[in-house]
Design a protein around this motif. Structure first.
Motif, PDB file in Angstrom:
ATOM      1  N   SER A  48       1.361  -1.554  -0.257  1.00  0.00           N
ATOM      2  CA  SER A  48       0.149  -0.558   0.140  1.00  0.00           C
ATOM      3  C   SER A  48       0.971   1.125   0.183  1.00  0.00           C
ATOM      4  N   PRO A  49      -0.269   2.539   0.060  1.00  0.00           N
ATOM      5  CA  PRO A  49       0.994   3.463  -0.078  1.00  0.00           C
ATOM      6  C   PRO A  49       1.940   4.323   1.475  1.00  0.00           C
ATOM      7  N   ASP A  50       1.417   3.087   2.191  1.00  0.00           N
ATOM      8  CA  ASP A  50       2.451   3.427   3.443  1.00  0.00           C
ATOM      9  C   ASP A  50       3.184   2.642   3.579  1.00  0.00           C
ATOM     10  N   GLY A  51       2.930   0.954   3.834  1.00  0.00           N
ATOM     11  CA  GLY A  51       3.554  -0.070   4.111  1.00  0.00           C
ATOM     12  C   GLY A  51       3.269  -0.928   2.629  1.00  0.00           C
ATOM     13  N   ALA A  52       3.584  -2.586   3.770  1.00  0.00           N
ATOM     14  CA  ALA A  52       3.154  -4.115   3.477  1.00  0.00           C
ATOM     15  C   ALA A  52       2.893  -4.946   4.190  1.00  0.00           C
ATOM     16  N   SER A  53       2.321  -5.614   3.563  1.00  0.00           N
ATOM     17  CA  SER A  53       1.381  -6.563   4.417  1.00  0.00           C
ATOM     18  C   SER A  53       0.995  -8.325   4.087  1.00  0.00           C
ATOM     19  N   GLU A  54       0.956  -8.701   4.760  1.00  0.00           N
ATOM     20  CA  GLU A  54       0.497 -10.477   4.881  1.00  0.00           C
ATOM     21  C   GLU A  54      -0.769 -10.705   5.538  1.00  0.00           C
ATOM     22  N   THR A  55      -1.510 -11.106   4.380  1.00  0.00           N
ATOM     23  CA  THR A  55      -2.585 -11.966   5.206  1.00  0.00           C
ATOM     24  C   THR A  55      -3.030 -12.955   4.973  1.00  0.00           C
ATOM     25  N   VAL A  56      -3.644 -13.763   6.112  1.00  0.00           N
ATOM     26  CA  VAL A  56      -3.939 -15.154   6.338  1.00  0.00           C
ATOM     27  C   VAL A  56      -5.551 -15.373   6.574  1.00  0.00           C
ATOM     28  N   ALA A  57      -5.694 -15.909   5.708  1.00  0.00           N
ATOM     29  CA  ALA A  57      -7.588 -16.126   6.025  1.00  0.00           C
ATOM     30  C   ALA A  57      -8.042 -16.861   6.325  1.00  0.00           C
ATOM     31  N   VAL A  58      -8.840 -17.040   7.706  1.00  0.00           N
ATOM     32  CA  VAL A  58      -9.636 -18.583   8.272  1.00  0.00           C
ATOM     33  C   VAL A  58     -10.917 -18.242   8.294  1.00  0.00           C
ATOM     34  N   ASP A  59     -11.098 -19.551   7.582  1.00  0.00           N
ATOM     35  CA  ASP A  59     -12.565 -20.382   7.726  1.00  0.00           C
ATOM     36  C   ASP A  59     -12.963 -20.419   8.916  1.00  0.00           C
ATOM     37  N   LEU A  60     -13.336 -20.301  10.279  1.00  0.00           N
ATOM     38  CA  LEU A  60     -13.528 -20.793  11.618  1.00  0.00           C
ATOM     39  C   LEU A  60     -14.637 -22.440  11.922  1.00  0.00           C
ATOM     40  N   ASP A  61     -15.740 -21.992  10.535  1.00  0.00           N
ATOM     41  CA  ASP A  61     -16.521 -23.184  10.650  1.00  0.00           C
ATOM     42  C   ASP A  61     -15.339 -24.276   9.993  1.00  0.00           C
ATOM     43  N   ALA A  62     -14.500 -23.908   9.121  1.00  0.00           N
ATOM     44  CA  ALA A  62     -14.068 -25.053   8.290  1.00  0.00           C
ATOM     45  C   ALA A  62     -12.662 -25.717   9.176  1.00  0.00           C
ATOM     46  N   VAL A  63     -12.597 -25.007  10.670  1.00  0.00           N
ATOM     47  CA  VAL A  63     -10.976 -25.692  11.379  1.00  0.00           C
ATOM     48  C   VAL A  63     -11.871 -27.143  11.966  1.00  0.00           C
ATOM     49  N   GLU A  64     -10.483 -27.730  12.233  1.00  0.00           N
ATOM     50  CA  GLU A  64     -11.374 -29.727  12.253  1.00  0.00           C
ATOM     51  C   GLU A  64     -11.406 -29.082  13.887  1.00  0.00           C
ATOM     52  N   ALA A  65     -11.709 -30.167  14.321  1.00  0.00           N
ATOM     53  CA  ALA A  65     -12.167 -30.016  15.818  1.00  0.00           C
ATOM     54  C   ALA A  65     -11.117 -30.340  16.664  1.00  0.00           C
ATOM     55  N   ASP A  66      -9.784 -31.260  16.915  1.00  0.00           N
ATOM     56  CA  ASP A  66      -9.144 -31.476  17.322  1.00  0.00           C
ATOM     57  C   ASP A  66      -7.997 -30.644  16.668  1.00  0.00           C
ATOM     58  N   VAL A  67      -8.280 -29.097  16.480  1.00  0.00           N
ATOM     59  CA  VAL A  67      -7.544 -28.074  16.614  1.00  0.00           C
ATOM     60  C   VAL A  67      -7.718 -26.995  16.826  1.00  0.00           C
ATOM     61  N   GLU A  68      -7.341 -26.916  18.292  1.00  0.00           N
ATOM     62  CA  GLU A  68      -7.306 -25.768  19.270  1.00  0.00           C
ATOM     63  C   GLU A  68      -6.984 -24.369  19.137  1.00  0.00           C
ATOM     64  N   LYS A  69      -6.093 -23.806  17.656  1.00  0.00           N
ATOM     65  CA  LYS A  69      -5.713 -22.633  18.460  1.00  0.00           C
ATOM     66  C   LYS A  69      -5.116 -22.286  16.406  1.00  0.00           C
ATOM     67  N   VAL A  70      -5.505 -21.183  16.123  1.00  0.00           N
ATOM     68  CA  VAL A  70      -4.779 -21.160  15.148  1.00  0.00           C
ATOM     69  C   VAL A  70      -3.861 -19.539  15.387  1.00  0.00           C
ATOM     70  N   VAL A  71      -2.278 -19.905  15.159  1.00  0.00           N
ATOM     71  CA  VAL A  71      -1.830 -18.885  15.825  1.00  0.00           C
ATOM     72  C   VAL A  71      -0.987 -18.165  14.484  1.00  0.00           C
ATOM     73  N   LEU A  72      -0.418 -17.091  14.776  1.00  0.00           N
ATOM     74  CA  LEU A  72      -0.131 -15.467  13.894  1.00  0.00           C
ATOM     75  C   LEU A  72       1.495 -15.804  14.461  1.00  0.00           C
ATOM     76  N   THR A  73       2.319 -16.212  13.576  1.00  0.00           N
ATOM     77  CA  THR A  73       3.956 -15.852  13.659  1.00  0.00           C
ATOM     78  C   THR A  73       4.080 -14.713  12.135  1.00  0.00           C
ATOM     79  N   ALA A  74       4.627 -14.574  13.181  1.00  0.00           N
ATOM     80  CA  ALA A  74       6.020 -13.461  11.759  1.00  0.00           C
ATOM     81  C   ALA A  74       7.172 -13.327  11.867  1.00  0.00           C
ATOM     82  N   THR A  75       8.195 -14.048  11.388  1.00  0.00           N
ATOM     83  CA  THR A  75      10.317 -13.512  11.148  1.00  0.00           C
ATOM     84  C   THR A  75      10.365 -12.841  10.384  1.00  0.00           C
TER      85      THR A  75
END
Length: 440
Positions: free
Chosen positions: A72-99
């Motif tokens: 964008s004119p003032d910065g950079a970005s990365e995007t992760v999309a999450v469909d909460l209804d599709a997250v498997e039952a044995d998955v408890e968290k979706v963690v967003l990390t950055a390096t």
């Protein structure tokens, strides 16, 4: 909605985007975002396939997708999309990390994470990371299940060892957290075209950049997990550099299996009856994580679900209990201490009570984990209760003025008849508070 570290908010939207943004600059390090899907009760991925990044843009379940880098004119970005209804039952968290590659996050400005409703584009929450210094990997936020619903927490936990330390904590390979190698190699091609052989000589400054950056790893932050025991019951947060940011405390538990022995008569004492109660319908165990606090100005109090005394992070007592897990679920109970205000804290005693569903901690296998934003995770087990205890002192955090120390207590207490668990732990540690009956 702007959020501080450790704060959480319910998420009612079913499809959301996690948008990591920062202000771009010629000297800024390259940033790569990745999402990790953590298994229930493990705080770890089930395999590298539970990582989503530019190198692995979609999870097999279709629930999480990396939508790429943007500008964008003032910065950079990365995007992760999450469909909460599709997250498997044995998955408890979706963690967003950055390096960060080629520098630390302290060299960036405007680093933030936005939670956005994918359908309407409305911003649901925003966390601004404003205190990063030598960190080269960050956990910025997480979507997690709580009592059948989804919530979002601003985390802001940093690592000075890059993907390696973060990967160790979450059981994923460091390569899964980075962007694809070709993208990193591409910028080197434009640098080669300067044809004159004399150009490489002035290009020695890039070779000096790593040397200038070398002091960054020389930091007291250590990311190897510390396990407290009876023989080594305490650890200094000061020596680890863990005296600022959020200190997350988690208590998780499960029932200890009882092996059957043949040739012995069947006995059913109070421990066996407890096991039956916990496996019977409606017999869920409800443990309450609590904290007694004493501030340097002399004020004392308690943070607990009883009486809705959940505390706060941005004002005294600078301790917050993250709701009340009445299900005995795998997430357990969570509490956060704001160490940015450690100068206001004299001592904090973290303890747990059996609120309902059992008469003691018998047959319970419980683990306490403390995660400083800076420094190594600390954990210990409670061991086995050999008496009908309904309250257990877990850990004592003491500010001596020159040091901040975590002491493993793992001390099971038995209340006298007619005495509450809270009053019992108060007496055992000399807090000297007045108590009145309460309910939740």
């Amino acid at each position: 909605m702007s959020m501080s570290k450790g704060a959480n908010t319910p998420v009612t939207a079913r499809q959301v985007r996690l948008e990591l943004g920062w202000r771009s600059a010629p000297s800024a390090p390259a940033v790569a975002a990745a999402a990790l899907l953590l298994g229930a009760g493990t705080e770890k991925v089930r395999s590298d396939a539970d990582s989503v990044s530019r190198a692995r843009p979609a999870h097999a379940s279709g629930a999480v997708r990396h939508e790429g880098a943007g500008a964008s004119p003032d910065g950079a970005s990365e995007t992760v999309a999450v469909d909460l209804d599709a997250v498997e039952a044995d998955v408890e968290k979706v963690v967003l990390t950055a390096t960060a590659d080629g520098g630390s996050f302290g060299a960036l400005s405007g680093l933030h994470l936005r939670l956005v409703d994918a359908a309407s584009g409305a911003e649901l929450a925003r966390y601004d990371s404003e205190d990063a210094t030598v960190e080269t990997a960050l956990v910025l936020g997480e979507l997690y299940r709580r009592q059948g619903a989804w919530k979002f927490r601003a985390v802001g936990q940093g690592y000075s060892s890059g993907p390696d330390g973060l990967a160790t904590d979450f059981g994923v390979s460091p390569a899964a957290l980075r962007g694809p190698a070709p993208a990193a190699a591409a910028p080197a091609a434009p640098a080669a075209p300067p044809v004159a052989p004399s150009a490489p000589a002035p290009v020695t400054p890039p070779a000096q950049a790593p040397a200038d950056a070398a002091p960054a790893p020389v930091t007291p932050v250590r990311l190897t997990k510390v396990t407290l025991t009876k023989e080594a019951p305490s650890v200094s947060l000061t020596k680890q550099g863990g005296t600022s940011g959020a200190l997350h405390v988690n208590l998780s538990w499960q029932m200890r299996s009882q092996p059957k022995k043949e040739g012995q008569p069947k006995k059913e004492g109070w421990g066996a009856k407890l096991t039956r109660a916990l496996t019977a319908p409606g017999g869920a165990l409800d443990l309450d994580l609590c904290a007694l606090f004493e501030l340097t100005d002399g004020r004392k109090g308690v943070v607990q679900a009883l009486g809705n005394a959940f505390g706060a992070l941005d004002r005294p007592p600078y301790i917050h209990l993250d709701g009340d897990d009445r299900t005995g679920g795998t997430a357990g109970e969570n509490l956060t201490v704001n160490l940015d205000h450690r100068q206001s804290l004299r001592r904090v005693l973290i303890f747990v009570t059996v609120y309902e569903g059992a008469r003691s901690f018998a047959d319970l296998d419980a683990t306490v984990t403390l995660r400083p934003q800076h420094g190594a995770p600390i954990d210990f087990s409670l061991g086995e209760s050999t008496e009908p205890s309904t309250v257990c002192a877990l850990a004592l955090i003491t500010n001596t003025g020159s040091d901040l120390v975590v002491q493993r207590e793992a001390r099971f207490l038995v209340p006298e008849r007619g005495v509450s668990p809270q009053r019992t732990v108060d007496r055992a540690y000399g807090w000297g508070m007045d108590w009145t009956p309460g309910r939740k």
